[in-house]
Every structure is written in structure tokens, then in C-alpha cells.
Write an enzyme that holds these catalytic residues in place. Structure first.
Site: not given
Length: 267
Positions: A79-82, A179, A186, A219, A247-248
Site C-alpha cells: 500500500v502506498e505510504s501516503k 521515494c 528515504d 519492500e 517519514r510522514g
């Protein structure tokens, strides 16, 4: 609520909205590494920690916790982190009768999004404080004197030191990649635990530093490092761990192993 970064705008939804989760298939990423089908040359898992998570109790009082996700590497997607951050933000004005109900909602949504059984643990500030921060195991290779000017991945740096054997755990805090969505840096601690013919430590550090201009998901970066070491050095056993900096409000930690017991996640 709208955040403005330059000319871009991001809307932060504060009522529960699972549709915010953005799925990215692992299959395409792994295909680039020559990995096809369900049989993988490694075991392992991914651990995600989300530090700024809040929701409401039945009386409207805010509660806060660290959310820890453990994701199987056989899940169909990442899943995209943002999008995960936006999903977590959507809980901020949503009420749950207790943590059991909340965990059930999180596990249902995330299992569906990742396409594999995701386990969720909530930790309050006292639990996080008691656990503290632990030192990385193994030997640092950061003091080695290397000379490098090109920062695109170069697996040819991975070489053996003669025919002698070794069983060692090495790590570096100098790792950086980009990223693929935002282009932001990152940072990670990378640990390599192996047994087999001795791997050149200078070559290993050169290889890991060469990721500095490379853009990919955490990953897939871990899996590429594992595959490159496996193909170039052919160790009898191998474990690769990447613990990315927060981050975030979220950190991502990937572990891939073969012939070595899966490591216990430490902060």
C-alpha cells in the site's frame, strides 16, 4: 483540511474512509527481479509503524496510539505510504466503542488492501516508552574508506574475498534511496546477516551506497538487495533487513531471509 505544498494540494479527510488506501501489486515489482509465481527464494515480512494515530472514544474524547502492522510478504499488494497516512487521518473524528472494535476495522480494511492477512497492534505512549530504542546488532561497516561518485545501483561491487568462510552480521546507517512517488529521500539502516564465503565489506558498502539516486518502494528495495547478494555471492544462508526512518509519521521495515530464522523487529 487542505495542506499546501508549493502548488500542490492534499485534502486530509477526518471521517473514516477506507477507499483512501492505494494498492500497488507486488507482482509487477517482483517481475523486474525475475521473480515469477508464488514460489519465492526468501521468507520474511514487513513491519509498518504509524506514530501519529488518533480516534475518538464513545464520549468524543480523543485517544492516541502507535499502530504497528505486520504484513506477510506473500500479500498480493503493498500500500502506498501516503495513502496509508491519509487513511489513518480519516479516523481522527470517528468514534469506536473500544480498541477491539477499532483493531477489527483496521485489520479488515488492511487485509483487503494488502491482499493478505495483516495483524494490527495498538501501543499507547507508556508501552512505546518502556520498549525504548535498541542498538542495532552486528558490526558497522560505516568507517570503511570507500571512493564512489556514481549513485546508480551497481551489483558488480559485490565480490568475495577469496575462499575463506564467514558467518557475520553487518550493517550500515549510510543507506539512502528515493521515494518513487514523491522523489523525497528515504533513509534506512540496512543489516546483512549471512553465512558462506566471505563477502568483501568494502564492496558491500559501495553496493549499498550506490542506491542513493535509485527510486523504489521499501519492500522492493529489500528484495533487490537480497537477490543481488544471493546471485553475486551465493551465501549458504542470508537475511537482509531494511529499517527506514520515520517519514510522514510512518516507518517501513522489510525483512527477507533464507536459511536464517526471521529476526524479531526492534525499534
Amino acid at each position: 483540511m487542505v495542506s499546501r505544498l508549493g502548488s500542490e494540494q492534499t485534502e486530509y479527510v477526518n471521517s473514516y474512509q477506507p477507499s483512501l488506501l492505494e494498492k500497488i501489486p507486488r507482482k509487477k515489482q517482483r517481475g523486474r527481479l525475475g521473480l515469477k509465481g508464488k514460489k519465492l527464494p526468501f521468507g520474511g515480512y514487513d513491519v509498518w509503524n504509524a506514530y501519529e494515530f488518533t480516534w475518538l472514544n464513545p464520549k468524543g474524547k480523543p485517544e492516541v496510539a502507535l499502530v504497528q502492522l505486520k504484513i506477510p510478504l506473500v500479500s498480493v499488494n503493498i500500500v502506498e505510504s501516503k495513502s496509508l497516512k491519509l487513511y489513518f487521518c480519516s479516523f481522527s473524528k470517528t468514534s469506536f466503542k473500544n480498541q477491539t472494535e477499532l483493531i477489527g476495522v483496521l485489520e479488515t480494511d488492511l487485509t483487503k488492501a494488502f491482499g493478505g492477512a495483516v495483524s494490527v497492534i495498538l501501543k499507547n505512549s507508556d508501552q512505546v516508552s518502556r520498549e525504548g530504542v535498541n542498538a542495532q546488532e552486528g558490526k558497522s561497516i560505516d568507517d570503511l574508506d570507500i571512493d564512489i561518485s556514481e549513485y546508480q545501483i551497481e551489483s558488480e561491487h559485490l565480490v568475495l574475498e577469496g575462499e575463506s568462510s564467514a558467518s557475520e552480521m553487518l550493517y550500515t546507517d549510510l543507506f539512502m534511496s528515493l521515494c518513487p512517488i514523491t522523489g523525497q529521500p528515504d533513509y534506512a539502516t540496512v543489516s546483512i546477516n549471512y553465512s558462506g564465503k566471505r563477502i568483501s565489506q568494502k564492496g558491500l558498502l559501495l553496493y549499498l551506497v550506490s542506491y542513493r539516486d535509485h527510486a523504489d518502494f521499501a519492500e522492493q528495495t529489500c528484495e533487490r538487495i537480497f537477490i543481488d547478494i544471493l546471485e553475486k555471492c551465493n551465501p549458504g544462508s542470508l537475511a537482509v533487513g531494511l529499517q527506514f526512518s520515520r517519514r510522514g509519521g510512518i516507518d517501513i521495515n522489510a525483512y527477507r531471509t533464507r536459511g536464517i530464522k526471521e529476526p524479531k523487529f526492534i525499534r
